[in-house]
Design a protein around this motif. Structure first.
Motif, short mmCIF file in Angstrom:
data_model
loop_
_atom_site.label_atom_id
_atom_site.label_comp_id
_atom_site.label_asym_id
_atom_site.label_seq_id
_atom_site.Cartn_x
_atom_site.Cartn_y
_atom_site.Cartn_z
N THR A 14 0.79 -1.28 0.16
CA THR A 14 -0.02 -0.01 0.24
C THR A 14 0.90 0.94 -0.04
O THR A 14 0.18 2.16 -0.75
CB THR A 14 -1.18 -0.33 1.28
OG1 THR A 14 -1.73 -1.48 1.22
CG2 THR A 14 -1.59 1.21 1.36
N ILE A 15 2.09 1.33 0.73
CA ILE A 15 2.27 2.70 0.88
C ILE A 15 3.73 2.85 -0.44
O ILE A 15 2.54 3.90 -0.81
CB ILE A 15 3.50 2.66 2.44
CG1 ILE A 15 2.87 2.86 3.63
CG2 ILE A 15 3.96 3.50 2.19
CD1 ILE A 15 3.60 2.30 4.87
N PRO A 16 4.14 2.10 -0.59
CA PRO A 16 4.57 2.81 -2.39
C PRO A 16 3.89 2.97 -3.12
O PRO A 16 4.11 3.10 -4.51
CB PRO A 16 5.81 1.11 -2.26
CG PRO A 16 6.04 0.49 -1.96
CD PRO A 16 4.15 0.88 -0.76
N GLN A 28 -9.43 3.51 -3.46
CA GLN A 28 -9.50 2.90 -2.48
C GLN A 28 -8.53 2.61 -0.92
O GLN A 28 -8.38 1.87 -0.55
CB GLN A 28 -8.69 2.10 -3.37
CG GLN A 28 -9.05 1.31 -4.64
CD GLN A 28 -10.86 1.13 -4.41
OE1 GLN A 28 -11.35 -0.01 -3.75
NE2 GLN A 28 -11.73 1.34 -5.41
N GLU A 29 -8.71 4.18 -0.46
CA GLU A 29 -9.10 3.88 1.01
C GLU A 29 -9.09 3.31 2.34
O GLU A 29 -8.39 2.11 2.48
CB GLU A 29 -8.25 5.68 1.61
CG GLU A 29 -7.46 6.57 1.05
CD GLU A 29 -8.16 6.76 -0.36
OE1 GLU A 29 -7.36 8.04 -0.59
OE2 GLU A 29 -9.14 6.61 -0.59
N GLU A 32 -8.08 -0.95 1.42
CA GLU A 32 -7.11 -1.05 1.97
C GLU A 32 -6.62 -1.26 3.28
O GLU A 32 -6.11 -1.89 4.10
CB GLU A 32 -5.93 0.33 1.65
CG GLU A 32 -5.73 -0.23 -0.30
CD GLU A 32 -4.82 -1.60 -0.64
OE1 GLU A 32 -4.72 -2.09 -0.01
OE2 GLU A 32 -5.22 -2.20 -2.32
N ALA A 33 -7.34 0.04 4.23
CA ALA A 33 -7.70 0.04 5.35
C ALA A 33 -8.67 -1.58 5.91
O ALA A 33 -8.29 -2.13 7.22
CB ALA A 33 -8.50 1.22 5.79
N ASP A 34 -9.39 -1.68 4.81
CA ASP A 34 -9.92 -3.06 5.63
C ASP A 34 -9.02 -4.40 5.44
O ASP A 34 -9.27 -5.71 6.21
CB ASP A 34 -11.50 -3.62 4.40
CG ASP A 34 -12.76 -2.37 5.39
OD1 ASP A 34 -12.48 -1.70 6.42
OD2 ASP A 34 -13.13 -1.85 3.78
#
Length: 757
Positions: free
Chosen positions: A358-360, A370-371, A374-376
């Motif tokens: 996610t970070i890169p 899609q935050e 990704e949090a899910d």
């Protein structure tokens, strides 16, 4: 390649090789038929199996009826060679070499498969003929990582890293022995303090002040001695453990860098980061703290037991009553802890994987909003980690209080039995008090040892994951005796000759019977439909993978006989998506030649048409580039990549879709830089737009892993064959796109009134 074998064996293998025969894989066979340790060798070449057993060299040509069978039992691995009628030979080895054995078996099967295509049955592994999973080209047997349950004994393999510090370790052990002995002195001094001073004083006898002073001085001196010895011991062993962990980290990373690309294709970045980072930290903490505590506990228990038996054997036996029950519980819980901690490591690797993905890719995440998704994902991985920890803590929460309960019951039994012996006059009150003091230390250490079971199993699980990396053998091995790269003129001339090469991904043939000769300084364009094998062929030339059949020769020498690093220093690679590291512009250009001067860096940037835009940056060549080139356009990143390739002055140049992802104006700038780059070099170019390959001396058309046409652009167009069809299809697609673009534009109305020109 044979780094663990005596020099006479490796040199003997070289003398057995035929002209132009190359070693594909080797196995150190360290057991004979009677399971005695005897050095031997089994090597697979591109023509036969070669073996050294009991000082005798044998070989078997690779024929289609040969089968190499692998098995293991009770820590011993076995390979057996059979033909259609009988067993020809067998080899035994310790399982430390099992990864090398599995690789040899896999390559052996691929070698035979290339000779007998009928063996390649759908749904069956070409190596071991095991059924393949549905919709998979990979065999779980042949490509398995050694997924055995981690054993505590794996920690003994750390001795390889501890051996350089064995002098300090011995000193630390002696200090530990002395400090432990010093801590056992005070309870022993309580016997005369009780029996000869305090109890007689209650009976009216005068206290001997001199004796009391000596006893108290002994108590103080033993405490100070134990403190000083313990401090030096802890400091010394902590230094050693940190160095062992640092060596382990460095060795694992260096080994990881030496593995072939197929290993990284099957691994997640976050998992590898977790292994080399957190696992080595865990091992360091275990070595510096818990292993030291465990050794101290063992010494304390042994020495305390000896003192107890010397004072009163019967009371000592009563003291040791809970020990068998605690030992049984440790044995019962250990396996659950070991497998549990390995599951925790794997699940934690998934948490790290989500972060590494996610970070890169945060720009893509935000671009598609899609935050939440990704949090899910992170929440799900975190919950899985929580569930595994909860199951393990359920076992551990029952184990620890039970051990404490058993020690409390043991202490109660000692009190009861001791009072009974005092009432019978068999021991004195001073002996009982000393016993209770020793027992307090004994049970405290016993409880501490039971707790160390947890951290020991954590360290064992971590060590196994580290050694899984170290045990993996690269599919691109270093030659036993590398051929030096020619020093004539500027190094290699750059002639590339491919002789009936073949390559397979698992069960899928990607390159088949390919023959091609590229002359020094010639520019070749590789064209073909997606999946035709162009990128795979480039990877084989770069030796990111090794061919499974035939050979690739550069300047008349099989590239497998060059040292990998020496060979790749003569290859320049410009990719479709250039990768830049976090650092300055100058550092990125000089990546392949770290000792380059600023003059050389600027000259390479000028030739790559990058000098002008670099000077417009705030700090010029010292401007920082964000991770993966953030802050620069695609064309700017590509020109820095070209400057990086120019600086190392390669004899062979690979251009993999170097201009496919930029606009026309930027493409023109990049093309000018490429024109400077290809001068005098053997160049292999893959291009999305066929028009960009018109300057190539020859075009090589590939289809399904084979070369179907070779020739200049005009000649291939005149043939109206495969290349002509590709060109026409691309031309029609371009015209269709242009037509669609013109239809999408708004109609421009005339500014003049109707009827006026």
């Amino acid at each position: 390649m044979h780094q663990n074998l005596p020099v006479e064996i490796t040199s003997g293998l070289q003398s057995q090789l035929l002209a132009h025969e190359n070693v594909q894989a080797s196995l150190s066979v360290d057991l004979d038929a009677q399971l005695r340790f005897v050095p031997g060798l089994l090597a697979l070449t591109d023509q036969r199996l070669v073996s050294l057993q009991d000082g005798v060299w044998q070989s078997w040509p690779l024929t289609a009826d040969l089968v190499l069978r692998h098995s293991d039992h009770a820590g011993v691995g076995t390979l057996e060679l059979h033909n259609a009628h009988t067993r020809l030979a067998g080899w035994r080895y310790t399982l430390v070499a099992d990864a090398q054995a599995l690789r040899l078996v896999k390559l052996f099967g691929q070698r035979l498969l290339s000779q007998d295509p009928h063996l390649d049955e759908p749904g069956q592994c070409p190596t071991c003929h095991a059924p393949l999973p549905p919709d998979s080209d990979e065999c779980a047997v042949c490509t398995r990582e050694l997924n055995t349950v981690p054993s505590t004994w794996v920690l003994l393999r750390l001795w390889r890293f501890a051996k350089p510090y064995q002098g300090r370790l011995l000193t630390g052990f002696l200090l530990m022995l002395a400090s432990t002995a010093a801590t056992l002195v005070p309870p022993y001094l309580t016997i005369p303090l009780m029996d000869e001073v305090l109890i007689p004083f209650q009976s009216g006898k005068q206290i001997d002040v001199g004796q009391v002073k000596w006893l108290l001085a002994g108590l103080l001196g033993s405490a100070l001695l134990a403190w000083s010895l313990g401090w030096v011991r802890t400091w010394l062993l902590a230094l050693v453990s940190e160095r062992i962990a640092a060596d382990l980290r460095t060795t694992a990373f260096e080994h990881l860098l030496g593995l072939s690309l197929d290993y990284f294709g099957a691994k997640r970045t976050g998992d590898l980061i977790a292994r080399i980072g957190s696992e080595t930290d865990r091992i360091s903490v275990f070595l510096s703290l818990h292993a030291l505590d465990f050794a101290t506990d063992v010494l304390m228990l042994l020495m305390t037991s000896a003192i107890l038996f010397s004072i009163n054997p019967w009371l000592a036996l009563v003291t040791l009553l809970p020990l068998p029950f605690i030992a049984w519980m440790i044995h019962a819980v250990r396996d659950r802890l070991r497998t549990g901690f390995e599951k925790i490591d794997r699940v934690w690797g998934e948490v790290t994987n989500v972060l590494a993905d996610t970070i890169p890719g945060i720009r893509v995440v935000k671009a598609f909003a899609q935050e939440r998704r990704e949090a899910d994902r992170f929440h799900a991985a975190n919950q899985a980690n929580l569930a595994v920890n909860d199951r393990l803590n359920k076992t551990w929460s029952l184990f620890t209080p039970t051990v404490s309960l058993l020690t409390d019951i043991g202490l109660l039994v000692v009190w009861a039995f001791g009072i009974w012996q005092v009432s019978k006059g068999q021991i004195t009150v001073g002996v009982l008090i000393a016993f209770l003091a020793y027992i307090g230390r004994f049970y405290t250490r016993l409880d501490s040892m039971s707790r160390i079971v947890s951290v020991t199993q954590k360290a064992a699980a971590g060590a196994k994951r580290i050694f899984d990396i170290l045990d993996h053998v690269s599919n691109v091995p270093e030659p036993a005796q590398p051929v030096p790269v020619s020093k004539v003129e500027r190094g290699m001339r750059g002639q590339i000759e491919m002789k009936r090469i073949g390559f397979r991904y698992g069960n899928r043939a990607v390159i088949r019977d390919l023959d091609l000769v590229i002359r020094p300084g010639e520019m070749i364009g590789l064209v073909g439909h997606s999946g035709s094998g162009k990128s795979t062929l480039v990877n084989l030339i770069c030796r990111f993978y090794d061919v499974t059949d035939g050979s690739i020769q550069v300047d008349g020498t099989d590239i497998r006989r060059y040292a990998v690093a020496d060979y790749r220093r003569n290859i320049g690679l410009v990719l479709q998506e250039p990768f830049l590291f976090f650092g300055t512009i100058a550092e990125n250009i000089a990546y392949g030649k770290p000792d380059a001067t600023r003059r050389e860096i600027v000259a390479a940037a000028r030739a790559a048409h990058a000098h002008e835009f670099i000077l417009r940056l705030p700090q010029g060549y010292d401007s920082l580039v964000g991770e993966r080139g953030q802050g620069l356009s695609g064309g700017e990143r590509q020109r820095i990549s070209i400057a990086r390739a120019l600086l190392i002055d390669p004899r062979i140049l690979i251009l993999d879709e170097a201009t496919s992802s930029v606009d026309t104006e930027t493409e023109n700038e990049i093309q000018k830089a490429l024109d400077n780059l290809v001068q005098g070099r053997t160049t292999i170019a893959i291009a999305h737009r066929l028009s960009t390959l018109r300057k190539a001396d020859r075009l090589v058309v590939m289809d399904r892993g084979r070369v179907v046409e070779v020739g200049p652009h005009e000649e291939l167009m005149a043939r109206e064959g495969a290349y002509w069809r590709l060109y026409q299809a691309q031309l029609r697609r371009t015209e269709s796109e242009d037509e669609g673009l013109s239809l999408s534009r708004p109609v421009e109305h005339s500014a003049h009134p109707a009827g006026n020109p």
